[in-house]
Enzyme design. Structure first.
Site, short mmCIF file in Angstrom:
data_model
loop_
_atom_site.label_atom_id
_atom_site.label_comp_id
_atom_site.label_asym_id
_atom_site.label_seq_id
_atom_site.Cartn_x
_atom_site.Cartn_y
_atom_site.Cartn_z
N ARG A 164 0.84 -1.21 0.00
CA ARG A 164 0.00 0.00 0.00
C ARG A 164 0.87 1.26 0.00
O ARG A 164 0.55 2.25 0.66
CB ARG A 164 -0.92 0.04 1.24
CG ARG A 164 -1.93 -1.08 1.33
CD ARG A 164 -3.00 -0.98 0.26
NE ARG A 164 -4.11 -1.88 0.52
CZ ARG A 164 -4.12 -3.17 0.22
NH1 ARG A 164 -3.09 -3.72 -0.39
NH2 ARG A 164 -5.17 -3.92 0.51
N SER A 236 -10.66 -1.12 3.91
CA SER A 236 -9.82 -1.28 5.11
C SER A 236 -9.45 0.10 5.65
O SER A 236 -8.90 0.91 4.92
CB SER A 236 -8.53 -2.00 4.77
OG SER A 236 -8.79 -3.26 4.22
N GLU A 332 -4.86 3.38 6.90
CA GLU A 332 -4.58 3.29 5.46
C GLU A 332 -5.25 4.50 4.79
O GLU A 332 -4.83 4.98 3.74
CB GLU A 332 -5.16 1.99 4.91
CG GLU A 332 -4.89 1.79 3.44
CD GLU A 332 -5.55 0.55 2.83
OE1 GLU A 332 -5.62 -0.50 3.49
OE2 GLU A 332 -5.99 0.65 1.68
#
Ligand code: EPU
Length: 336
Positions: A164, A236, A332
């Site tokens: 990520r 998420s 995130e």
């Protein structure tokens, strides 16, 4: 270009937070983008580029310019014996691109079906799911410098991809705007089915084909993850933490059932959803912010939540995971 003033950003973030931006500007081509960046409004205000708004949490009104790409072309640019190279505009809906590849029989992105967001952001975020990350199929990324207005092509290696993560989230954050991404897709797909029970699930739908993998992944995601059109969320909320083997081995003594993924000889990744679930958060709600009842990693807007309410819930969760497991979860989602 389309310029809107004092406009609500509610349709542009999947959390559905109702804040306003001074200016919202959409462009349709590289020339159009350069013209936008040359306007007085863009030169004299902070500029934030957004994609599908599926990874953002607005905490207040945005004083400045929100930019959005409407570059929506998809084109096969070259091929060799094994691969086709397809260039997709940054404003193409990610899942439309996946559907296009699957329909053409090109392999590589089928495991990333139904991820919300757009092509440009996929290359910033290095989106990933079910054993595949987009970095596995990115050949190159085309961008325009925010100051220089010059076009530049980044090879996959120059994108500095990690979990990520990419150069566009670090050194080049806010410095360049992705206009298109070239993907390398396989003419003879190599299926990746080793994530948990994925293969079993695909076989329930028939043979292993690109279409069946896509169909299976769509149904797995729909069963676990809330539809942002129904209840606002950004997938998420936290990243899965990567911890040292030493800390991992200690935790495993207390929690022998703890799921984990191998990272390297010295590190292991733990699913944040499991950690949050173990702390009893699944399905809980504080004010208008809640924890999804089927996947504790997803925070949801229960209706009319403010960004501050979501952050408050996130902080409570971080505190209890830190307390129980000694691990500090990192969001995130970007707080704006
Ligand atoms: N788990 C629980 N309780 C929960 C949630 C998960 O016990 O409430 C356990 C599961 O049983 C499983 C493990 O945690 O053993 C992992 O769960 P899952 O397969 O749902 O995947 P994840 O690690 O929670 C990651 C990605 C998702 C991606 C899935 C599938 C991150 C931060 N998230 O989630 O990505 O779809 O794997 O590959 O890496 C996103 O980034 O927005 C996203 C949805």
């Amino acid at each position: 270009m389309i310029i809107k003033e004092h406009t609500s950003l509610q349709p542009y973030n999947t959390f559905g937070i109702d804040v306003k931006a001074d200016y919202f500007i959409e462009y349709e081509s590289i020339d159009d983008l350069k013209a936008v960046l040359n306007t007085e409004v863009a030169k004299s205000n902070p500029v934030l580029h957004i994609g599908g708004g599926s990874n953002l949490l607005f905490l207040k009104n945005y004083s400045g310019v929100i930019l959005h790409s409407a570059i929506k072309s998809i084109e096969k640019v070259r091929e060799d014996a094994d691969s086709v190279f397809v260039e997709a505009g940054s404003g193409v809906e990610w899942d439309d691109f996946v559907a296009y590849c699957v329909d053409n029989g090109w392999g590589g992105v089928e495991n990333l079906s139904l991820i919300p967001g757009e092509v440009g952001a996929s290359a910033v975020q290095n989106i990933g799911a079910y054993g595949v990350e987009v970095q596995d199929v990115i050949e190159e990324v085309n961008a325009v410098g925010l100051q220089s207005l010059e076009a530049r092509t980044f090879s996959n290696a120059e994108c500095g991809y990690g979990y990520r993560n990419s150069v566009f989230k670090k050194e080049l954050k806010g410095k360049c705007i992705i206009t298109s991404v070239v993907f390398r897709l396989a003419k003879q797909p190599l299926f990746k089915l080793n994530y948990q029970h994925l293969e079993e699930e695909v076989l329930k739908n028939g043979e292993v084909t690109l279409h069946n993998i896509r169909k299976t992944i769509i149904s797995v995601r729909e069963s676990k993850l809330p539809d942002p059109k129904v209840s606002g969320n950004a997938g998420s909320f936290f990243m899965n933490p990567v911890i040292s083997k030493e800390s991992f081995n200690k935790l495993l003594q207390t929690y022998p059932q703890m799921p984990h993924y191998f990272v390297s000889d010295t590190e292991e990744k733990i699913p944040a959803g499991w950690l949050i679930d173990q702390c009893g958060w699944k399905g809980r709600q504080i004010g208008n912010a809640g924890v999804h009842d089927k996947q504790a990693l997803v925070l949801v807007n229960k209706g009319g939540a403010t960004g501050a309410e979501i952050v408050h819930l996130a902080e409570q969760i971080q505190a209890s995971v830190k307390d129980k497991f000694g691990i500090l979860l990192q969001p995130e989602v970007n707080y704006i």
